[in-house]
Motif scaffolding. Structure first.
Motif, PDB file in Angstrom:
ATOM      1  N   ALA A  20       0.830  -1.212   0.000  1.00 20.64           N
ATOM      2  CA  ALA A  20       0.000   0.000   0.000  1.00 20.64           C
ATOM      3  C   ALA A  20       0.860   1.257   0.000  1.00 20.64           C
ATOM      4  CB  ALA A  20      -0.935   0.005   1.205  1.00 20.64           C
ATOM      5  N   LYS A  21       2.017   1.178   0.635  1.00 16.43           N
ATOM      6  CA  LYS A  21       2.920   2.323   0.714  1.00 16.43           C
ATOM      7  C   LYS A  21       3.831   2.414  -0.511  1.00 16.43           C
ATOM      8  CE  LYS A  21       4.891   2.837   4.774  1.00 16.43           C
ATOM      9  NZ  LYS A  21       5.543   2.486   6.051  1.00 16.43           N
ATOM     10  N   GLY A  22       3.712   1.469  -1.440  1.00 16.88           N
ATOM     11  CA  GLY A  22       4.548   1.482  -2.638  1.00 16.88           C
ATOM     12  C   GLY A  22       5.938   0.926  -2.405  1.00 16.88           C
ATOM     13  N   GLU A  23       6.136   0.249  -1.287  1.00 14.73           N
ATOM     14  CA  GLU A  23       7.434  -0.351  -0.961  1.00 14.73           C
ATOM     15  C   GLU A  23       7.451  -1.789  -1.468  1.00 14.73           C
ATOM     16  OE1 GLU A  23       7.423   0.210   3.282  1.00 14.73           O
ATOM     17  OE2 GLU A  23       7.986   2.330   3.113  1.00 14.73           O
ATOM     18  N   ILE A  24       7.656  -1.933  -2.763  1.00 14.20           N
ATOM     19  CA  ILE A  24       7.473  -3.219  -3.429  1.00 14.20           C
ATOM     20  C   ILE A  24       8.512  -4.248  -2.984  1.00 14.20           C
ATOM     21  CG2 ILE A  24       7.256  -4.364  -5.669  1.00 14.20           C
ATOM     22  CD1 ILE A  24       5.045  -2.238  -4.863  1.00 14.20           C
ATOM     23  N   THR A  25       9.754  -3.851  -2.834  1.00 19.07           N
ATOM     24  CA  THR A  25      10.785  -4.801  -2.391  1.00 19.07           C
ATOM     25  C   THR A  25      10.458  -5.328  -0.998  1.00 19.07           C
ATOM     26  OG1 THR A  25      12.453  -3.691  -3.738  1.00 19.07           O
ATOM     27  CG2 THR A  25      13.260  -5.104  -1.961  1.00 19.07           C
ATOM     28  N   LYS A  26      10.071  -4.439  -0.110  1.00 17.77           N
ATOM     29  CA  LYS A  26       9.704  -4.827   1.260  1.00 17.77           C
ATOM     30  C   LYS A  26       8.458  -5.722   1.236  1.00 17.77           C
ATOM     31  CE  LYS A  26       8.959  -2.777   5.808  1.00 17.77           C
ATOM     32  NZ  LYS A  26       8.875  -1.508   6.564  1.00 17.77           N
ATOM     33  N   SER A  27       7.488  -5.385   0.399  1.00 15.19           N
ATOM     34  CA  SER A  27       6.278  -6.190   0.265  1.00 15.19           C
ATOM     35  C   SER A  27       6.624  -7.598  -0.214  1.00 15.19           C
ATOM     36  CB  SER A  27       5.297  -5.520  -0.697  1.00 15.19           C
ATOM     37  OG  SER A  27       4.165  -6.336  -0.891  1.00 15.19           O
ATOM     38  N   ALA A  28       7.470  -7.680  -1.230  1.00 17.04           N
ATOM     39  CA  ALA A  28       7.861  -8.995  -1.768  1.00 17.04           C
ATOM     40  C   ALA A  28       8.549  -9.832  -0.691  1.00 17.04           C
ATOM     41  CB  ALA A  28       8.773  -8.813  -2.977  1.00 17.04           C
ATOM     42  N   HIS A  29       9.399  -9.195   0.086  1.00 12.87           N
ATOM     43  CA  HIS A  29      10.096  -9.910   1.155  1.00 12.87           C
ATOM     44  C   HIS A  29       9.100 -10.433   2.202  1.00 12.87           C
ATOM     45  CE1 HIS A  29      13.230 -11.032   3.953  1.00 12.87           C
ATOM     46  NE2 HIS A  29      12.651 -10.288   4.887  1.00 12.87           N
ATOM     47  N   SER A  30       8.186  -9.565   2.625  1.00 15.81           N
ATOM     48  CA  SER A  30       7.208  -9.970   3.649  1.00 15.81           C
ATOM     49  C   SER A  30       6.292 -11.085   3.149  1.00 15.81           C
ATOM     50  CB  SER A  30       6.370  -8.765   4.088  1.00 15.81           C
ATOM     51  OG  SER A  30       7.179  -7.837   4.768  1.00 15.81           O
ATOM     52  N   PHE A  31       5.818 -10.962   1.915  1.00 17.12           N
ATOM     53  CA  PHE A  31       4.961 -12.021   1.382  1.00 17.12           C
ATOM     54  C   PHE A  31       5.738 -13.320   1.191  1.00 17.12           C
ATOM     55  CE2 PHE A  31       1.856  -8.678   0.169  1.00 17.12           C
ATOM     56  CZ  PHE A  31       0.733  -9.253   0.748  1.00 17.12           C
ATOM     57  N   SER A  32       7.019 -13.230   0.845  1.00 17.70           N
ATOM     58  CA  SER A  32       7.839 -14.441   0.734  1.00 17.70           C
ATOM     59  C   SER A  32       7.959 -15.131   2.095  1.00 17.70           C
ATOM     60  CB  SER A  32       9.229 -14.106   0.188  1.00 17.70           C
ATOM     61  OG  SER A  32       9.139 -13.696  -1.154  1.00 17.70           O
ATOM     62  N   LEU A  33       8.124 -14.345   3.148  1.00 19.23           N
ATOM     63  CA  LEU A  33       8.181 -14.911   4.494  1.00 19.23           C
ATOM     64  C   LEU A  33       6.841 -15.545   4.876  1.00 19.23           C
ATOM     65  CD1 LEU A  33      10.270 -12.150   6.314  1.00 19.23           C
ATOM     66  CD2 LEU A  33      11.036 -14.446   5.635  1.00 19.23           C
ATOM     67  N   ALA A  34       5.741 -14.896   4.491  1.00 16.45           N
ATOM     68  CA  ALA A  34       4.414 -15.475   4.757  1.00 16.45           C
ATOM     69  C   ALA A  34       4.271 -16.807   4.027  1.00 16.45           C
ATOM     70  CB  ALA A  34       3.321 -14.498   4.333  1.00 16.45           C
ATOM     71  N   ILE A  35       4.675 -16.831   2.774  1.00 15.18           N
ATOM     72  CA  ILE A  35       4.552 -18.064   1.978  1.00 15.18           C
ATOM     73  C   ILE A  35       5.367 -19.197   2.608  1.00 15.18           C
ATOM     74  CG2 ILE A  35       5.179 -19.080  -0.257  1.00 15.18           C
ATOM     75  CD1 ILE A  35       4.286 -16.282  -1.471  1.00 15.18           C
ATOM     76  N   LYS A  36       6.527 -18.877   3.177  1.00  8.61           N
ATOM     77  CA  LYS A  36       7.327 -19.896   3.863  1.00  8.61           C
ATOM     78  C   LYS A  36       6.590 -20.482   5.069  1.00  8.61           C
ATOM     79  CE  LYS A  36      11.890 -18.298   2.523  1.00  8.61           C
ATOM     80  NZ  LYS A  36      13.156 -17.690   2.961  1.00  8.61           N
ATOM     81  N   GLU A  37       5.660 -19.704   5.627  1.00 14.85           N
ATOM     82  CA  GLU A  37       4.895 -20.146   6.802  1.00 14.85           C
ATOM     83  C   GLU A  37       3.539 -20.753   6.445  1.00 14.85           C
ATOM     84  OE1 GLU A  37       5.866 -20.159   9.985  1.00 14.85           O
ATOM     85  OE2 GLU A  37       7.823 -19.283   9.484  1.00 14.85           O
ATOM     86  N   GLN A  38       3.270 -20.951   5.161  1.00 13.12           N
ATOM     87  CA  GLN A  38       1.944 -21.402   4.746  1.00 13.12           C
ATOM     88  C   GLN A  38       1.527 -22.741   5.346  1.00 13.12           C
ATOM     89  OE1 GLN A  38       1.412 -22.695   0.584  1.00 13.12           O
ATOM     90  NE2 GLN A  38       3.626 -22.376   0.378  1.00 13.12           N
ATOM     91  N   GLY A  39       2.478 -23.567   5.706  1.00 12.41           N
ATOM     92  CA  GLY A  39       2.150 -24.847   6.320  1.00 12.41           C
ATOM     93  C   GLY A  39       1.542 -24.710   7.703  1.00 12.41           C
TER      94      GLY A  39
END
Length: 155
Positions: free
Chosen positions: A114-133
């Protein structure tokens, strides 16, 4: 109006904080779904406070998720960041709730996006995806992948 009456009755009859919280939550959802985010935010915050009284960590966490999104829609990014920080704190304090860390990262990614911080967003979503289990919430897992695909495309 009906929910206001329900809240009045709950107060009048000294019903439990959980009952108050459910009424506040329902009101907040209705306001939010009608794009009245500031009003919705106030009700959701009251729901959070009621659940905190009885240490209902699952519902507190759910309210933080909703509060984060409402704050983002209001462009109140400092409030949203406070709620994301609270999500990480609850995830650390309540490790028995395995999906808390997934949603903390998910919301951090949503806020960064939402803040336009795409690199930070990608990192956070990647961490979420690692926790999907650790979550059964398939909608949010799918959403994390979709947003991250868009993030990487934009990068």
């Amino acid at each position: 109006l009906l929910l206001d009456n329900a809240l009045k009755l709950a107060k009048q009859h000294n019903l439990s904080p959980n009952t108050h919280a459910m009424i506040y939550n329902a009101s907040g959802i209705i306001y939010g779904r009608n794009q009245l985010y500031a009003q919705g935010y106030d009700y959701l915050l009251n729901a959070y406070r009621q659940w905190a009284i009885v240490n209902d960590y699952q519902d507190m966490f759910n309210m933080l998720h909703s509060l984060t999104h409402n704050a983002i829609y209001m462009r109140e990014y400092d409030f949203a960041q406070q709620h994301v920080d609270e999500m990480f704190t609850l995830a650390e304090q309540q490790p028995s709730f395995k999906d808390f860390i997934f949603f903390a990262h998910y919301n951090a990614g949503f806020l960064a996006s939402a803040k336009g911080e795409i690199t930070k967003s990608a990192h956070s979503f990647s961490l979420a995806i690692k926790e999907q289990g650790n979550t059964q919430e398939r909608f949010f897992i799918k959403s994390a992948y979709e947003v991250n695909i868009s993030n990487y495309f934009r990068l």
